[in-house]
Scaffold this motif. Structure first.
Motif, mmCIF file in Angstrom:
data_model
loop_
_atom_site.group_PDB
_atom_site.id
_atom_site.type_symbol
_atom_site.label_atom_id
_atom_site.label_comp_id
_atom_site.label_asym_id
_atom_site.label_seq_id
_atom_site.Cartn_x
_atom_site.Cartn_y
_atom_site.Cartn_z
ATOM 1 N N PHE A 28 0.819 -1.217 0.000
ATOM 2 C CA PHE A 28 0.000 0.000 0.000
ATOM 3 C C PHE A 28 0.851 1.265 0.000
ATOM 4 O O PHE A 28 0.333 2.362 -0.113
ATOM 5 C CB PHE A 28 -0.944 0.001 1.215
ATOM 6 C CG PHE A 28 -1.917 -1.140 1.199
ATOM 7 C CD1 PHE A 28 -3.096 -1.051 0.470
ATOM 8 C CD2 PHE A 28 -1.652 -2.309 1.888
ATOM 9 C CE1 PHE A 28 -4.000 -2.109 0.433
ATOM 10 C CE2 PHE A 28 -2.545 -3.375 1.864
ATOM 11 C CZ PHE A 28 -3.724 -3.267 1.140
ATOM 12 N N ASP A 30 3.209 4.012 -1.431
ATOM 13 C CA ASP A 30 3.440 4.581 -2.760
ATOM 14 C C ASP A 30 4.883 4.448 -3.235
ATOM 15 O O ASP A 30 5.126 4.253 -4.425
ATOM 16 C CB ASP A 30 3.004 6.049 -2.806
ATOM 17 C CG ASP A 30 1.544 6.220 -3.184
ATOM 18 O OD1 ASP A 30 0.796 5.210 -3.195
ATOM 19 O OD2 ASP A 30 1.145 7.363 -3.475
ATOM 20 N N GLN A 108 -1.446 10.648 -7.725
ATOM 21 C CA GLN A 108 -1.370 10.905 -6.286
ATOM 22 C C GLN A 108 -2.163 12.162 -5.924
ATOM 23 O O GLN A 108 -2.902 12.171 -4.936
ATOM 24 C CB GLN A 108 0.088 11.098 -5.846
ATOM 25 C CG GLN A 108 0.898 9.836 -5.815
ATOM 26 C CD GLN A 108 2.337 10.090 -5.427
ATOM 27 O OE1 GLN A 108 2.982 11.022 -5.935
ATOM 28 N NE2 GLN A 108 2.861 9.275 -4.531
ATOM 29 N N TYR A 111 -6.068 11.361 -6.429
ATOM 30 C CA TYR A 111 -6.690 10.342 -5.578
ATOM 31 C C TYR A 111 -6.186 10.347 -4.136
ATOM 32 O O TYR A 111 -6.687 9.574 -3.319
ATOM 33 C CB TYR A 111 -6.478 8.950 -6.176
ATOM 34 C CG TYR A 111 -7.238 8.744 -7.457
ATOM 35 C CD1 TYR A 111 -8.544 8.252 -7.450
ATOM 36 C CD2 TYR A 111 -6.669 9.068 -8.689
ATOM 37 C CE1 TYR A 111 -9.247 8.077 -8.634
ATOM 38 C CE2 TYR A 111 -7.369 8.895 -9.873
ATOM 39 C CZ TYR A 111 -8.653 8.400 -9.836
ATOM 40 O OH TYR A 111 -9.355 8.231 -11.012
ATOM 41 N N SER A 113 -3.336 9.255 -3.185
ATOM 42 C CA SER A 113 -2.159 8.384 -3.271
ATOM 43 C C SER A 113 -2.350 7.473 -4.469
ATOM 44 O O SER A 113 -3.480 7.240 -4.916
ATOM 45 C CB SER A 113 -1.981 7.543 -2.000
ATOM 46 O OG SER A 113 -2.980 6.550 -1.901
ATOM 47 N N SER A 115 -1.672 4.398 -4.249
ATOM 48 C CA SER A 115 -2.236 3.217 -3.606
ATOM 49 C C SER A 115 -3.766 3.247 -3.643
ATOM 50 O O SER A 115 -4.407 2.248 -3.995
ATOM 51 C CB SER A 115 -1.741 3.128 -2.159
ATOM 52 O OG SER A 115 -2.286 2.011 -1.505
ATOM 53 N N LYS A 116 -4.347 4.371 -3.292
ATOM 54 C CA LYS A 116 -5.820 4.486 -3.322
ATOM 55 C C LYS A 116 -6.342 4.274 -4.743
ATOM 56 O O LYS A 116 -7.376 3.631 -4.942
ATOM 57 C CB LYS A 116 -6.270 5.843 -2.804
ATOM 58 C CG LYS A 116 -6.126 6.002 -1.314
ATOM 59 C CD LYS A 116 -6.557 7.386 -0.874
ATOM 60 C CE LYS A 116 -6.311 7.566 0.611
ATOM 61 N NZ LYS A 116 -6.583 8.942 1.049
ATOM 62 N N TRP A 119 -5.688 0.309 -5.715
ATOM 63 C CA TRP A 119 -6.432 -0.637 -4.885
ATOM 64 C C TRP A 119 -7.948 -0.473 -5.026
ATOM 65 O O TRP A 119 -8.708 -1.380 -4.679
ATOM 66 C CB TRP A 119 -5.998 -0.547 -3.422
ATOM 67 C CG TRP A 119 -4.736 -1.325 -3.184
ATOM 68 C CD1 TRP A 119 -3.451 -0.856 -3.231
ATOM 69 C CD2 TRP A 119 -4.642 -2.721 -2.889
ATOM 70 N NE1 TRP A 119 -2.569 -1.875 -2.989
ATOM 71 C CE2 TRP A 119 -3.277 -3.034 -2.770
ATOM 72 C CE3 TRP A 119 -5.582 -3.732 -2.721
ATOM 73 C CZ2 TRP A 119 -2.829 -4.316 -2.483
ATOM 74 C CZ3 TRP A 119 -5.138 -5.015 -2.431
ATOM 75 C CH2 TRP A 119 -3.767 -5.294 -2.321
ATOM 76 N N ARG A 120 -8.404 0.651 -5.533
ATOM 77 C CA ARG A 120 -9.854 0.841 -5.701
ATOM 78 C C ARG A 120 -10.415 -0.134 -6.736
ATOM 79 O O ARG A 120 -11.598 -0.454 -6.714
ATOM 80 C CB ARG A 120 -10.174 2.288 -6.081
ATOM 81 C CG ARG A 120 -9.784 2.663 -7.489
ATOM 82 C CD ARG A 120 -9.960 4.154 -7.786
ATOM 83 N NE ARG A 120 -9.351 4.474 -9.052
ATOM 84 C CZ ARG A 120 -9.968 4.425 -10.233
ATOM 85 N NH1 ARG A 120 -11.230 4.121 -10.303
ATOM 86 N NH2 ARG A 120 -9.324 4.708 -11.334
ATOM 87 N N ASN A 123 -11.610 -2.908 -4.602
ATOM 88 C CA ASN A 123 -12.230 -2.499 -3.329
ATOM 89 C C ASN A 123 -11.334 -2.802 -2.129
ATOM 90 O O ASN A 123 -11.806 -3.237 -1.079
ATOM 91 C CB ASN A 123 -13.604 -3.160 -3.149
ATOM 92 C CG ASN A 123 -14.586 -2.675 -4.181
ATOM 93 O OD1 ASN A 123 -14.631 -1.488 -4.501
ATOM 94 N ND2 ASN A 123 -15.355 -3.593 -4.731
ATOM 95 N N ASN A 124 -10.032 -2.597 -2.323
ATOM 96 C CA ASN A 124 -9.028 -2.775 -1.265
ATOM 97 C C ASN A 124 -8.923 -4.195 -0.733
ATOM 98 O O ASN A 124 -8.389 -4.412 0.355
ATOM 99 C CB ASN A 124 -9.268 -1.792 -0.109
ATOM 100 C CG ASN A 124 -9.183 -0.360 -0.573
ATOM 101 O OD1 ASN A 124 -8.219 0.029 -1.234
ATOM 102 N ND2 ASN A 124 -10.194 0.428 -0.270
#
Length: 186
Positions: A28, A30, A108, A111, A113, A115-116, A119-120, A123-124
């Motif tokens: 997760f 960055d 970044q 969003y 990051s 990661s967000k 991972w979306r 849904n993580n």
């Protein structure tokens, strides 16, 4: 008793360490995501072992994968990297790394990051596969097709569906450890 590992792991200690400690484990952070993004883009057309053996050299050459520093690279830095025989010297991939770094920063900013953003797509929640044999493990999936399409639309280079799928496996969005592998459940 010897640990059971995935079919692709050789006796090379670099491969064993990578498999046992990194591959398929959710990332997760960055900085690490950017490192894998760069390494996977350089891997296109080569073996992953070739990249792993040069990973520390890449780390040194690319300022420890500091995304802002890479985004700010000049033509002089590109020329310097092209002279560095401890990494893969491919002008297109080097220039793509710089361009992709700028796009990574844009994501970044949009969003919160990278990661967000990445991972979306799931849904993580990592996708845990239950493959038993090599022939079951795909090179691409509808998910990697979609992410590759989306990244291409943003402007990313050297990220087709196969490269994206390898990236998703590396960062643990997809856990493709075979069911007989000791890492499958952890």
């Amino acid at each position: 008793m010897e640990k059971q590992r995935c079919f692709w792991v050789t006796n090379d200690q670099i491969y064993i360490d990578y498999h046992d400690n990194e591959w398929g484990k959710p990332v997760f952070d960055d900085e690490t995501l950017f490192e894998f993004l760069i390494l996977e883009s350089f891997q296109a057309g080569l073996s992953w072992l070739t990249i792993l053996k040069r990973r520390e050299n890449f780390r040194q050459a690319f300022d420890h994968f500091d995304v802002q520093k890479v985004a700010d690279y000049t033509n002089e830095k590109v020329d310097e990297l092209l002279q560095n025989d401890s990494i893969i010297r491919h002008r297109g991939k080097i220039e793509a790394a710089i361009s992709n770094a700028k796009l990574f920063i844009e994501i970044q900013n949009k969003y919160g990051s990278f990661s967000k953003f990445i991972w979306r797509y799931v849904n993580n929640q990592p996708i845990v596969s239950h493959y038993k044999m090599k022939k079951e493990v795909p090179a691409t999936t509808p998910l990697s097709d979609q992410i590759a399409k989306d990244l291409k639309k943003i402007g990313f280079k050297f990220f087709g569906s196969t490269t994206i799928y390898a990236f998703l496996q590396a960062i643990g969005i997809v856990n493709d450890h075979t069911v007989n592998c000791f890492c499958h459940n952890g």
